[in-house]
Every structure is written in C-alpha cells, then in structure tokens.
Design a protein around this motif. Structure first.
Motif, PDB file in Angstrom:
ATOM      1  N   ASP A   1     -35.330 -45.012  43.050  1.00  0.00           N
ATOM      2  CA  ASP A   1     -36.720 -44.808  42.637  1.00  0.00           C
ATOM      3  C   ASP A   1     -37.249 -43.464  43.122  1.00  0.00           C
ATOM      4  O   ASP A   1     -38.066 -42.829  42.441  1.00  0.00           O
ATOM      5  CB  ASP A   1     -37.595 -45.943  43.165  1.00  0.00           C
ATOM      6  CG  ASP A   1     -37.249 -47.279  42.524  1.00  0.00           C
ATOM      7  OD1 ASP A   1     -36.938 -47.285  41.322  1.00  0.00           O
ATOM      8  OD2 ASP A   1     -37.265 -48.296  43.222  1.00  0.00           O
ATOM      9  N   VAL A   2     -36.794 -43.010  44.285  1.00  0.00           N
ATOM     10  CA  VAL A   2     -37.190 -41.681  44.770  1.00  0.00           C
ATOM     11  C   VAL A   2     -36.753 -40.626  43.764  1.00  0.00           C
ATOM     12  O   VAL A   2     -37.529 -39.720  43.404  1.00  0.00           O
ATOM     13  CB  VAL A   2     -36.578 -41.409  46.159  1.00  0.00           C
ATOM     14  CG1 VAL A   2     -36.809 -39.948  46.558  1.00  0.00           C
ATOM     15  CG2 VAL A   2     -37.186 -42.334  47.204  1.00  0.00           C
ATOM     16  N   ALA A   3     -35.509 -40.735  43.301  1.00  0.00           N
ATOM     17  CA  ALA A   3     -35.009 -39.779  42.316  1.00  0.00           C
ATOM     18  C   ALA A   3     -35.816 -39.855  41.023  1.00  0.00           C
ATOM     19  O   ALA A   3     -36.128 -38.824  40.405  1.00  0.00           O
ATOM     20  CB  ALA A   3     -33.531 -40.044  42.043  1.00  0.00           C
ATOM     21  N   SER A   4     -36.175 -41.061  40.602  1.00  0.00           N
ATOM     22  CA  SER A   4     -36.953 -41.212  39.369  1.00  0.00           C
ATOM     23  C   SER A   4     -38.316 -40.543  39.495  1.00  0.00           C
ATOM     24  O   SER A   4     -38.762 -39.847  38.571  1.00  0.00           O
ATOM     25  CB  SER A   4     -37.125 -42.691  39.042  1.00  0.00           C
ATOM     26  OG  SER A   4     -35.894 -43.296  38.725  1.00  0.00           O
TER      27      SER A   4
ATOM     28  N   LYS B   1     -41.896 -44.680  31.862  1.00  0.00           N
ATOM     29  CA  LYS B   1     -41.650 -44.502  33.289  1.00  0.00           C
ATOM     30  C   LYS B   1     -41.281 -45.869  33.859  1.00  0.00           C
ATOM     31  O   LYS B   1     -42.147 -46.677  34.172  1.00  0.00           O
ATOM     32  CB  LYS B   1     -42.886 -43.915  33.979  1.00  0.00           C
ATOM     33  CG  LYS B   1     -43.179 -42.471  33.543  1.00  0.00           C
ATOM     34  CD  LYS B   1     -44.336 -41.838  34.315  1.00  0.00           C
ATOM     35  CE  LYS B   1     -44.485 -40.366  33.923  1.00  0.00           C
ATOM     36  NZ  LYS B   1     -45.602 -39.685  34.638  1.00  0.00           N
ATOM     37  N   HIS B   2     -39.987 -46.109  33.943  1.00  0.00           N
ATOM     38  CA  HIS B   2     -39.500 -47.444  34.237  1.00  0.00           C
ATOM     39  C   HIS B   2     -39.819 -47.911  35.643  1.00  0.00           C
ATOM     40  O   HIS B   2     -39.722 -49.112  35.922  1.00  0.00           O
ATOM     41  CB  HIS B   2     -37.991 -47.512  33.992  1.00  0.00           C
ATOM     42  CG  HIS B   2     -37.614 -47.393  32.555  1.00  0.00           C
ATOM     43  ND1 HIS B   2     -36.312 -47.308  32.112  1.00  0.00           N
ATOM     44  CD2 HIS B   2     -38.383 -47.354  31.415  1.00  0.00           C
ATOM     45  CE1 HIS B   2     -36.289 -47.222  30.798  1.00  0.00           C
ATOM     46  NE2 HIS B   2     -37.533 -47.235  30.348  1.00  0.00           N
ATOM     47  N   VAL B   3     -40.193 -47.016  36.527  1.00  0.00           N
ATOM     48  CA  VAL B   3     -40.631 -47.440  37.856  1.00  0.00           C
ATOM     49  C   VAL B   3     -42.026 -48.059  37.790  1.00  0.00           C
ATOM     50  O   VAL B   3     -42.457 -48.753  38.714  1.00  0.00           O
ATOM     51  CB  VAL B   3     -40.591 -46.248  38.838  1.00  0.00           C
ATOM     52  CG1 VAL B   3     -41.047 -46.652  40.231  1.00  0.00           C
ATOM     53  CG2 VAL B   3     -39.176 -45.664  38.905  1.00  0.00           C
TER      54      VAL B   3
ATOM     55  N   GLY C   1     -38.136 -36.917  39.160  1.00  0.00           N
ATOM     56  CA  GLY C   1     -37.990 -36.547  37.755  1.00  0.00           C
ATOM     57  C   GLY C   1     -39.307 -36.595  37.007  1.00  0.00           C
ATOM     58  O   GLY C   1     -39.611 -35.701  36.210  1.00  0.00           O
ATOM     59  N   TYR C   2     -40.113 -37.621  37.267  1.00  0.00           N
ATOM     60  CA  TYR C   2     -41.427 -37.722  36.616  1.00  0.00           C
ATOM     61  C   TYR C   2     -42.292 -36.514  36.969  1.00  0.00           C
ATOM     62  O   TYR C   2     -43.035 -35.998  36.125  1.00  0.00           O
ATOM     63  CB  TYR C   2     -42.145 -38.996  37.035  1.00  0.00           C
ATOM     64  CG  TYR C   2     -41.438 -40.293  36.710  1.00  0.00           C
ATOM     65  CD1 TYR C   2     -40.523 -40.375  35.667  1.00  0.00           C
ATOM     66  CD2 TYR C   2     -41.690 -41.446  37.453  1.00  0.00           C
ATOM     67  CE1 TYR C   2     -39.872 -41.569  35.376  1.00  0.00           C
ATOM     68  CE2 TYR C   2     -41.054 -42.645  37.170  1.00  0.00           C
ATOM     69  CZ  TYR C   2     -40.137 -42.702  36.129  1.00  0.00           C
ATOM     70  OH  TYR C   2     -39.505 -43.884  35.855  1.00  0.00           O
ATOM     71  N   GLU C   3     -42.217 -36.093  38.220  1.00  0.00           N
ATOM     72  CA  GLU C   3     -43.023 -34.948  38.652  1.00  0.00           C
ATOM     73  C   GLU C   3     -42.602 -33.660  37.957  1.00  0.00           C
ATOM     74  O   GLU C   3     -43.386 -32.713  37.861  1.00  0.00           O
ATOM     75  CB  GLU C   3     -42.906 -34.797  40.171  1.00  0.00           C
ATOM     76  CG  GLU C   3     -43.565 -35.928  40.941  1.00  0.00           C
ATOM     77  CD  GLU C   3     -43.274 -35.900  42.429  1.00  0.00           C
ATOM     78  OE1 GLU C   3     -44.004 -36.585  43.170  1.00  0.00           O
ATOM     79  OE2 GLU C   3     -42.329 -35.212  42.845  1.00  0.00           O
TER      80      GLU C   3
END
Length: 515
Positions: free
Chosen positions: A174-177, A192-194, A180-182
């Motif tokens: 989730d940190v990596a996700s 945004k699957h998180v 990526g969103y940022e």
C-alpha cells in the motif's frame, strides 16, 4: 474528595450515584423457568449510522428497513472505541479495555496485542456453558481461533483458520501504491484500489458471500438442534477500502452524490493527533474531489450489498423455521470517515462519523419502537445476558437495554444521557483519549496534547468549530468535564487520576502561547 464532588455536589452523593450506576449495569438474570431464546448477531465492520433508507439515508435498504420496522431502533448508539479489536472485545465482554485487557488492535502493523485473553470468555463461552449451540462465522479480530477456544461448536471462515500469534500484517504494498497515486498513477479501471475498487466477478463470488453461505449453513444446523441457538455472522464489509462488484460498483453516480458540509474541510484548532499518518492511506493529499466522491459511491454500493446479505440470511432463518421467535442484533463495530474533516478510515478522534453506529435489536415479544437515548456497543452483552439467562462473569460496564426496549426513553428518566468513548491505543501508538457526549455537546480530552475539543452539537453537529478556548462555553465545559469524571469513576478507569490532575488546567480555559 474529587474535583467533581468539590464543584458539583457532596462526595457522598457522587459516590451514591456511581454505586447506583454500577448496580444498574449488572445483568439481572431472568427466571431459569423461562425459555432461553435463539439469538443471532449480524455484525458489520466500519458501518456508519447515517446511510440506510430507514434513517433517511441515500441507500435504499429494504431488508434492513423491514428488520428495523419490527425491532427497537437505537438511533443514538455509540461505539466504545473507533477501532476494530477493542470495540469488539468490549461488545462481547461488556467491559472496557482496561478490564478485559484488550485496548488496541491485534495482529496488525505495530500492534502490541495478539488476542483477547481466553479468560475473557465473553458471550460465547457463557452461552456454551449455559447449554447453547453456538456458531460463529466470519471476522473475529480479537485473537486467533477465539471462538474455538471459547467452545463454539460451529465455526467457519477465518475464525477457524488463523494460527496462534501470526506475524503482523505490514502494508508495504500500500505504501508503494500511495506513492504512485502521488505521481498521478492509477490502478486498473482508473481507480485507487487502496480506497475503492470494482471487484471482478459477481456478488456470489465475493468473500462476503462466502460468509453468507456459511451463515446459511449455520442456521440450518441450528434448526436441527434440540438446544437454544446463539450465532454470529460477522462481515468485513463495508470496511475500507470500499471494494464491491457490479452492479454495486456503479449503483451510485459519484458526480451526483451530495457531500456533507464538513467534507474536505481544513482542520482548524484541532489536536495534532488528527494529523498523524498511522496507515499509508491516511495520506490523502493526492485525493481529488472525484476520488472522494468515488470512495463514497463505492461505500454506498457496499451498503446496498450489505442489505442483500441481510435479506438472504433472514430469508434462510424463515425457511428453516427459526425466524418467528428469533432475537436479532444488527450492529456495526464503529463508523468511518469518508472525507469529513479531510480524513479517511479511522484514527484517534471522536467525531460522530466514527463514534456513532447503527444498532437494531429485535425481540419478537416486544413492540417495535425508536429509542433516542444514547446507548453503547458495550450494552449488548448485558442485554443478551438477560435474554439468554447467562451466568455472571464479573464486573460489567455496560447496562441491559431491555427496559428501554419495553418502555422507551421514559425508562431512562433521572439518568444523565451520556455516552463515554475511549481511544487508548492505535496499533502500538498511545493516545489515551477520552470523550463524553451528550445529545447537545461533546468534550474530548487528549492527555498527550494541550489542546482538547469542545463542540456545541446543537449548533455545530458537524463538529467544525472547536470551542475549547471560548469563554462563552466555560460553564458547559465545567459540566462536561464533571460528567466525564463521573464516568471515569464509575468504570474504574485508570486514567482518572491523570484527568483530575489535568482538570484545573483544562478549566482555566486559556489558550497557551504555543498554540
């Protein structure tokens, strides 16, 4: 002498009030000659109070509405802690975390705890010991194999597959996700699957439906027993991230959703704890207006799916002949933030979106009604103890709700209408928060900060304006801190001494220079 007694009455009168509250909280076991009822708890995760159509919410929930119409609606029910494990432990035991030993999440990033101590048998062990056929399906989240070691005979889903003391879950992916969103990246489907996700497949192919199938199996097994039945079907839905299949994923148009007035509002004069990023998804600067709207639309879709879940389970109870005299509790463990105060999920605060929960209790022998008095998740254990004629298992902080169900709000005549809330730990981080809520106001004490919160709920129900340093509210602050002190005394809260030490500073009501 306590500061409360010194300000608001004699120590003798306060001691008598505390003693009376303790006595009232003790379950009064029904006559052993009476029939022990069948009881079913439908338990949902992070389910807000304000979404259902029976409450005037935006989601049509005909099955839950029908259950509410033949039940007691507790429209001002509150959780004990806006966090899964401690709120669940409180519900099953009727005790605060400083008594049952579980005041934090278990098995998660930085958690200090692995389980609710097996000596805290709670409703499950007490029901087994009293001769009930006990079943548990789905999320437990207060220790590996918890229903099994307490004697439940029917156990399905992850309540029976966890091993003792597993390695904690740490959200590296989730940190990596979020990173990526940022940077402008999105997941499949431009989502945004998180936070929200359209699941592949159908409703019948979801993990939630696995619990429905097992819940039906449990009800069919219970119908074949020659003993009373106590069962729990516990769902992870609608816990964030909000992940649902079609048709639920597109059931609500994000662009047409009405957002609340405290949506995406900058937090002004708030305790610093609210700024902590305790999970990766608490970092929300990358969230656009459309992202927030999609998150809310997927949450609404999850509630529509929850309604279908409830309908299927109750239809099965009717098919197997259990429903007519079935006592039912439909409840959520806490609420959730979906952009209010620019927050997502949950954290160490006491906003109503997190603190308030849905609670519907069906006793087929009692006329339906709406109760507006504030009640607690912790009151469920002593309520069921009366129904089920369970033996006493020690000090109980909750109180039976049966008088309110039978008589309505008038049953609480003479009692202060308050709700106590705590946030001791969050996955290994200490906060020690205590809050007292009345129908018109709320005080939140942060022992680790020098900025508390005071809200006038009659004028500011969305809790935007912290009045803690407003001299016009000094008398209300005195009243609320007195009520909080009384509740800390009643529950033998170990934070009482520190609160009393802080109380003189709180009541000075002066904003420190460093604010």
């Amino acid at each position: 002498m306590t500061l409360l007694a010194a300000c608001d009455g004699s120590p003798e009168s306060k001691a008598q009030q505390v003693a009376a509250d303790k006595t009232d909280a003790t379950p009064q076991v029904a006559s052993s000659e009476g029939k022990q009822p069948n009881v079913l708890i439908l338990f949902f995760d992070d389910m807000r109070f304000d979404t259902f159509s029976y409450r005037g919410g935006p989601v049509q929930t005909p099955n839950i509405d029908a259950l509410a119409a033949e039940s007691t609606r507790f429209d001002n029910a509150m959780t004990t802690t806006g966090l899964c494990s401690p709120s669940r432990a409180a519900m099953f035991t009727g005790r605060w975390g400083h008594k049952n030993g579980l005041d934090d999440n278990v098995e998660l990033f930085h958690s200090r705890k692995y389980q609710l101590d097996p000596s805290q048998g709670g409703l499950i062990k007490r029901a087994v010991d009293t001769g009930y056929y006990v079943g548990y399906v789905g999320k437990w989240h207060i220790g590996p194999q918890g229903p099994k070691i307490r004697g439940a005979q029917f156990i399905r889903e992850h309540a029976d597959t966890r091993v003792r003391k597993p390695r904690h879950y740490v959200p590296y992916q989730d940190v990596a996700s979020i990173k990526g969103y940022e940077q402008g990246q999105l997941d499949q489907g431009d989502e945004k699957h998180v936070y929200y996700q359209t699941l592949p497949g159908t409703y019948e192919e979801t993990h939630a439906y696995d619990k429905v199938k097992f819940g039906k199996e449990m009800l069919r097994a219970a119908a074949q027993q020659d003993k009373p039945f106590f069962g729990v079907v516990s769902f992870n839905q609608p816990h964030p991230p909000y992940r649902v299949p079609e048709p639920y994923a597109s059931m609500f148009d994000p662009k047409e959703i009405e957002m609340p007035a405290n949506y995406a509002k900058e937090r002004t004069l708030k305790p610093m704890a609210q700024d902590r990023v305790l999970w990766p998804w608490h970092e929300v600067e990358h969230m656009t207006d459309l992202d927030w709207r999609k998150s809310r639309s997927f949450y609404y879709g999850a509630i529509a799916m929850v309604d279908d879940i409830v309908g299927e389970l109750l239809d099965t109870a009717k098919e197997v002949g259990l429903y007519d005299d079935l006592h039912i509790v439909l409840v959520g463990d806490q609420g959730s933030m979906i952009g209010e105060h620019n927050l997502f999920d949950k954290g160490p605060y006491a906003y109503d979106e997190l603190m308030r929960i849905p609670l519907i209790i069906r006793n087929p022998e009692v006329e339906p009604r709406i109760v507006n008095r504030q009640v607690s998740l912790m009151d469920i254990a002593p309520t069921l103890a009366q129904w089920m004629q369970l033996p006493d298992d020690g000090d109980v902080d909750g109180r039976p709700l049966n008088a309110l169900m039978e008589q309505g709000d008038v049953a609480d005549a003479g009692r202060e209408d308050t709700a106590l809330y705590a946030y001791e730990w969050y996955n290994g981080s200490w906060f020690g928060l205590r809050a007292i809520r009345t129908p018109t106001s709320k005080f939140v004490w942060y022992p680790g900060d020098n900025r508390d919160e005071l809200y006038d709920l009659s004028k500011d129900p969305l809790e935007l304006n912290n009045l803690i340093f407003d001299p016009d509210y000094h008398q209300e602050l005195v009243r609320l801190t007195g009520l909080l002190e009384q509740e800390l005394q009643r529950t033998d809260d170990p934070s009482l001494e520190v609160f009393q030490h802080h109380l003189k500073t709180i009541l000075k009501q002066q904003q420190p220079e460093w604010h």
